[in-house]
Design a protein around this motif. Structure first.
Motif, mmCIF file in Angstrom:
data_model
loop_
_atom_site.group_PDB
_atom_site.id
_atom_site.type_symbol
_atom_site.label_atom_id
_atom_site.label_comp_id
_atom_site.label_asym_id
_atom_site.label_seq_id
_atom_site.Cartn_x
_atom_site.Cartn_y
_atom_site.Cartn_z
ATOM 1 N N ILE A 182 1.043 -1.165 -0.438
ATOM 2 C CA ILE A 182 0.053 0.283 -0.070
ATOM 3 C C ILE A 182 0.627 1.589 -0.182
ATOM 4 C CG2 ILE A 182 -0.977 1.303 1.557
ATOM 5 C CD1 ILE A 182 -2.855 -1.555 2.359
ATOM 6 N N ASN A 183 1.735 1.541 0.943
ATOM 7 C CA ASN A 183 2.936 2.517 0.854
ATOM 8 C C ASN A 183 2.994 2.416 -0.352
ATOM 9 O OD1 ASN A 183 4.314 4.740 2.169
ATOM 10 N ND2 ASN A 183 5.917 3.129 2.008
ATOM 11 N N LEU A 184 3.838 1.762 -0.941
ATOM 12 C CA LEU A 184 4.817 1.410 -2.704
ATOM 13 C C LEU A 184 3.806 2.243 -3.727
ATOM 14 C CD1 LEU A 184 6.763 1.209 -3.964
ATOM 15 C CD2 LEU A 184 6.055 -1.138 -4.528
ATOM 16 N N VAL A 185 2.329 2.036 -3.574
ATOM 17 C CA VAL A 185 1.591 2.320 -4.534
ATOM 18 C C VAL A 185 1.375 3.534 -4.215
ATOM 19 C CG1 VAL A 185 -1.141 2.309 -5.045
ATOM 20 C CG2 VAL A 185 0.308 -0.588 -4.683
ATOM 21 N N ALA A 231 1.987 8.937 -6.170
ATOM 22 C CA ALA A 231 2.477 10.791 -6.074
ATOM 23 C C ALA A 231 3.296 11.577 -6.834
ATOM 24 C CB ALA A 231 2.620 10.505 -4.635
ATOM 25 N N LEU A 232 4.101 9.909 -7.508
ATOM 26 C CA LEU A 232 5.319 10.645 -8.753
ATOM 27 C C LEU A 232 4.495 11.135 -9.789
ATOM 28 C CD1 LEU A 232 7.290 7.209 -9.395
ATOM 29 C CD2 LEU A 232 7.583 9.092 -8.125
ATOM 30 N N LYS A 249 11.534 4.462 -15.622
ATOM 31 C CA LYS A 249 12.058 3.867 -14.253
ATOM 32 C C LYS A 249 12.269 2.731 -13.909
ATOM 33 C CE LYS A 249 15.922 6.679 -14.242
ATOM 34 N NZ LYS A 249 17.043 8.052 -13.774
ATOM 35 N N VAL A 250 10.916 2.659 -13.138
ATOM 36 C CA VAL A 250 9.925 2.345 -11.929
ATOM 37 C C VAL A 250 9.682 0.293 -12.950
ATOM 38 C CG1 VAL A 250 7.914 1.212 -10.813
ATOM 39 C CG2 VAL A 250 9.549 3.456 -10.341
ATOM 40 N N LYS A 297 9.091 -4.788 -14.611
ATOM 41 C CA LYS A 297 9.122 -5.503 -16.091
ATOM 42 C C LYS A 297 10.770 -6.896 -15.744
ATOM 43 C CE LYS A 297 9.059 -5.998 -21.242
ATOM 44 N NZ LYS A 297 9.256 -5.027 -22.264
ATOM 45 N N GLU A 298 11.746 -6.136 -15.683
ATOM 46 C CA GLU A 298 12.719 -7.053 -15.766
ATOM 47 C C GLU A 298 12.870 -7.776 -14.141
ATOM 48 O OE1 GLU A 298 16.048 -4.143 -14.928
ATOM 49 O OE2 GLU A 298 16.306 -3.281 -17.391
#
Length: 82
Positions: free
Chosen positions: A10-13, A18-19, A27-28, A33-34
């Motif tokens: 949740i924090n990551l999302v 917010a980006l 880049k994310v 994908k990698e």
């Protein structure tokens, strides 16, 4: 205090949403994908036991006998959408 995986996601999302920089978002996307490709490669590179391989072969033979398979042309057509 230990953060659960669910809270971390949740924090990551929330941080991702917010980006406001397209370069960072790109880049994310590349990193995800990698990482998905790496995880997939690891999963298919694991060796099967003799028993696991036997079960897989038996199921494949049953699928073939029941007509539950794709032709080469069908697979080629599906690959165009990958």
């Amino acid at each position: 205090m230990k953060t659960t995986l669910e809270k971390r996601k949740i924090n990551l999302v929330q941080n991702f949403l917010a980006l406001d920089n397209t370069e960072t978002i790109s880049k994310v996307e590349v990193l995800l994908k990698e990482e998905k490709a790496r995880i997939y490669e690891e999963s298919i590179s694991k060796k099967m036991t003799h028993s696991e391989l036997g079960k897989l072969l038996e199921q494949s033979e049953k699928d073939f006998e029941n007509g539950d398979f794709n032709s080469i042309s069908e697979v080629k057509s599906m690959m165009k959408n990958w």
